[in-house]
Design a protein around this motif. Sequence first.
Motif, PDB file in Angstrom:
ATOM      1  N   ILE A  24      10.068  53.877  46.491  1.00 42.82           N
ATOM      2  CA  ILE A  24       9.369  54.996  45.789  1.00 42.82           C
ATOM      3  C   ILE A  24      10.335  55.636  44.916  1.00 42.82           C
ATOM      4  O   ILE A  24      11.439  55.383  44.944  1.00 42.82           O
ATOM      5  CB  ILE A  24       9.224  56.147  46.952  1.00 42.82           C
ATOM      6  CG1 ILE A  24      10.462  56.493  47.702  1.00 42.82           C
ATOM      7  CG2 ILE A  24       8.092  55.777  48.051  1.00 42.82           C
ATOM      8  CD1 ILE A  24      10.418  57.702  48.864  1.00 42.82           C
ATOM      9  N   HIS A  25      10.023  56.095  44.114  1.00 41.57           N
ATOM     10  CA  HIS A  25      10.766  57.211  43.142  1.00 41.57           C
ATOM     11  C   HIS A  25      10.240  58.481  43.223  1.00 41.57           C
ATOM     12  O   HIS A  25       9.331  58.962  43.538  1.00 41.57           O
ATOM     13  CB  HIS A  25      10.366  56.742  41.639  1.00 41.57           C
ATOM     14  CG  HIS A  25      10.950  55.503  41.078  1.00 41.57           C
ATOM     15  ND1 HIS A  25      10.553  54.788  39.827  1.00 41.57           N
ATOM     16  CD2 HIS A  25      11.598  54.450  41.629  1.00 41.57           C
ATOM     17  CE1 HIS A  25      11.439  53.665  39.641  1.00 41.57           C
ATOM     18  NE2 HIS A  25      11.912  53.445  40.728  1.00 41.57           N
ATOM     19  N   MET A  26      11.400  59.127  43.229  1.00 44.72           N
ATOM     20  CA  MET A  26      11.293  60.865  43.355  1.00 44.72           C
ATOM     21  C   MET A  26      11.654  61.515  42.209  1.00 44.72           C
ATOM     22  O   MET A  26      12.977  61.548  42.027  1.00 44.72           O
ATOM     23  CB  MET A  26      12.062  61.252  44.685  1.00 44.72           C
ATOM     24  CG  MET A  26      11.713  60.569  45.893  1.00 44.72           C
ATOM     25  SD  MET A  26      10.055  61.026  46.751  1.00 44.72           S
ATOM     26  CE  MET A  26      10.713  62.644  47.567  1.00 44.72           C
ATOM     27  N   ALA A  97      15.249  59.572  41.547  1.00 48.99           N
ATOM     28  CA  ALA A  97      15.827  58.967  42.387  1.00 48.99           C
ATOM     29  C   ALA A  97      15.068  57.775  43.020  1.00 48.99           C
ATOM     30  O   ALA A  97      13.766  58.171  43.204  1.00 48.99           O
ATOM     31  CB  ALA A  97      16.446  59.833  43.329  1.00 48.99           C
ATOM     32  N   SER A  98      15.685  56.507  43.105  1.00 47.50           N
ATOM     33  CA  SER A  98      14.798  55.496  43.747  1.00 47.50           C
ATOM     34  C   SER A  98      15.224  55.125  45.213  1.00 47.50           C
ATOM     35  O   SER A  98      16.550  55.362  45.298  1.00 47.50           O
ATOM     36  CB  SER A  98      15.199  54.156  42.792  1.00 47.50           C
ATOM     37  OG  SER A  98      14.442  52.937  43.296  1.00 47.50           O
ATOM     38  N   TYR A  99      14.228  54.988  46.023  1.00 45.32           N
ATOM     39  CA  TYR A  99      14.638  54.515  47.438  1.00 45.32           C
ATOM     40  C   TYR A  99      13.962  53.422  47.719  1.00 45.32           C
ATOM     41  O   TYR A  99      12.777  53.037  47.291  1.00 45.32           O
ATOM     42  CB  TYR A  99      14.139  55.672  48.423  1.00 45.32           C
ATOM     43  CG  TYR A  99      14.767  57.031  48.241  1.00 45.32           C
ATOM     44  CD1 TYR A  99      15.950  57.352  48.973  1.00 45.32           C
ATOM     45  CD2 TYR A  99      14.322  58.016  47.291  1.00 45.32           C
ATOM     46  CE1 TYR A  99      16.515  58.662  49.012  1.00 45.32           C
ATOM     47  CE2 TYR A  99      14.953  59.088  47.132  1.00 45.32           C
ATOM     48  CZ  TYR A  99      15.986  59.520  47.809  1.00 45.32           C
ATOM     49  OH  TYR A  99      16.600  60.640  47.505  1.00 45.32           O
ATOM     50  N   GLY A 136       6.176  51.765  38.909  1.00 44.42           N
ATOM     51  CA  GLY A 136       5.583  50.739  38.264  1.00 44.42           C
ATOM     52  C   GLY A 136       6.230  50.108  37.212  1.00 44.42           C
ATOM     53  O   GLY A 136       7.365  49.991  36.920  1.00 44.42           O
ATOM     54  N   GLU A 137       5.544  49.287  36.433  1.00 44.27           N
ATOM     55  CA  GLU A 137       6.061  48.572  35.356  1.00 44.27           C
ATOM     56  C   GLU A 137       6.682  49.267  34.212  1.00 44.27           C
ATOM     57  O   GLU A 137       5.626  50.035  33.795  1.00 44.27           O
ATOM     58  CB  GLU A 137       5.588  47.267  35.130  1.00 44.27           C
ATOM     59  CG  GLU A 137       5.303  46.414  36.353  1.00 44.27           C
ATOM     60  CD  GLU A 137       6.722  45.772  36.706  1.00 44.27           C
ATOM     61  OE1 GLU A 137       7.344  45.483  35.917  1.00 44.27           O
ATOM     62  OE2 GLU A 137       6.951  45.519  37.925  1.00 44.27           O
ATOM     63  N   GLY A 138       7.626  49.092  33.587  1.00 44.40           N
ATOM     64  CA  GLY A 138       7.751  49.529  32.134  1.00 44.40           C
ATOM     65  C   GLY A 138       7.022  48.909  31.334  1.00 44.40           C
ATOM     66  O   GLY A 138       6.243  47.657  31.243  1.00 44.40           O
ATOM     67  N   SER A 140       5.423  48.640  26.772  1.00 44.65           N
ATOM     68  CA  SER A 140       5.230  49.234  25.247  1.00 44.65           C
ATOM     69  C   SER A 140       4.073  50.013  25.043  1.00 44.65           C
ATOM     70  O   SER A 140       3.898  50.521  23.801  1.00 44.65           O
ATOM     71  CB  SER A 140       5.459  48.065  24.498  1.00 44.65           C
ATOM     72  OG  SER A 140       4.452  47.052  24.600  1.00 44.65           O
ATOM     73  N   THR A 141       3.362  50.304  26.086  1.00 46.85           N
ATOM     74  CA  THR A 141       2.055  50.960  25.924  1.00 46.85           C
ATOM     75  C   THR A 141       2.001  52.223  27.115  1.00 46.85           C
ATOM     76  O   THR A 141       2.696  51.883  27.899  1.00 46.85           O
ATOM     77  CB  THR A 141       0.871  50.229  25.907  1.00 46.85           C
ATOM     78  OG1 THR A 141       0.962  49.632  27.316  1.00 46.85           O
ATOM     79  CG2 THR A 141       0.810  48.970  24.944  1.00 46.85           C
ATOM     80  N   PHE A 142       1.182  53.009  26.939  1.00 49.58           N
ATOM     81  CA  PHE A 142       1.304  54.235  27.794  1.00 49.58           C
ATOM     82  C   PHE A 142       0.159  53.870  28.922  1.00 49.58           C
ATOM     83  O   PHE A 142       0.257  54.505  29.900  1.00 49.58           O
ATOM     84  CB  PHE A 142       0.547  55.618  26.994  1.00 49.58           C
ATOM     85  CG  PHE A 142       1.649  56.030  25.977  1.00 49.58           C
ATOM     86  CD1 PHE A 142       2.965  56.488  26.326  1.00 49.58           C
ATOM     87  CD2 PHE A 142       1.065  56.167  24.562  1.00 49.58           C
ATOM     88  CE1 PHE A 142       3.740  56.867  25.361  1.00 49.58           C
ATOM     89  CE2 PHE A 142       2.087  56.572  23.802  1.00 49.58           C
ATOM     90  CZ  PHE A 142       3.505  57.015  24.285  1.00 49.58           C
ATOM     91  N   GLY A 143      -0.603  52.875  28.873  1.00 51.47           N
ATOM     92  CA  GLY A 143      -1.803  52.689  29.789  1.00 51.47           C
ATOM     93  C   GLY A 143      -1.136  52.069  31.112  1.00 51.47           C
ATOM     94  O   GLY A 143      -0.203  51.341  31.264  1.00 51.47           O
TER      95      GLY A 143
END
Length: 143
Positions: A24-26, A97-99, A136-138, A140-143
């Motif tokens: 999870i990311h907080m 923060a990543s857990y 999620g994955e990074g 080069s697009t917003f979608g």
Amino acid sequence: MTNYIDPSRENFEAFKSLPRDRPIHMLNLLLYRDEAAYPEGHEHAGKGWSGRRAYEEYGKTSGPIFTRVGGSIVWRGAFETMVTGPSDRRWHNGFVASYPNSGAFFEMIKDPAYQQAVINRTAALLDSRLVRFEPGEGGSTFG
């Protein structure tokens, strides 16, 4: 304006009902008090600390627990301006923060040393937001 420091019972129940076995990311958004508001009798009460200084103490005292449960900071920044949203809303800082999973987050907040450290967070903040995201994955697009 309503200020938020701790989760409501309903929001925390919703958090607890989500899957506990995935990362999870907080997202944390922070607005510091001008002067920290420690409870009477606390070791830092009356020192005249700013909210920012009290939050630094929170980071120092909670950091080892955060690291022990597998947490890490994946992004942090200082607020500059609101682009979309209420123009009167501002934050001082934000971070993600990543857990490894929400179980790690629960382990952290149940730790007796963390429960002492979090007093600094409460004293430091005038307002905050804490928002859970599934990483999620990074790209080069917003979608």
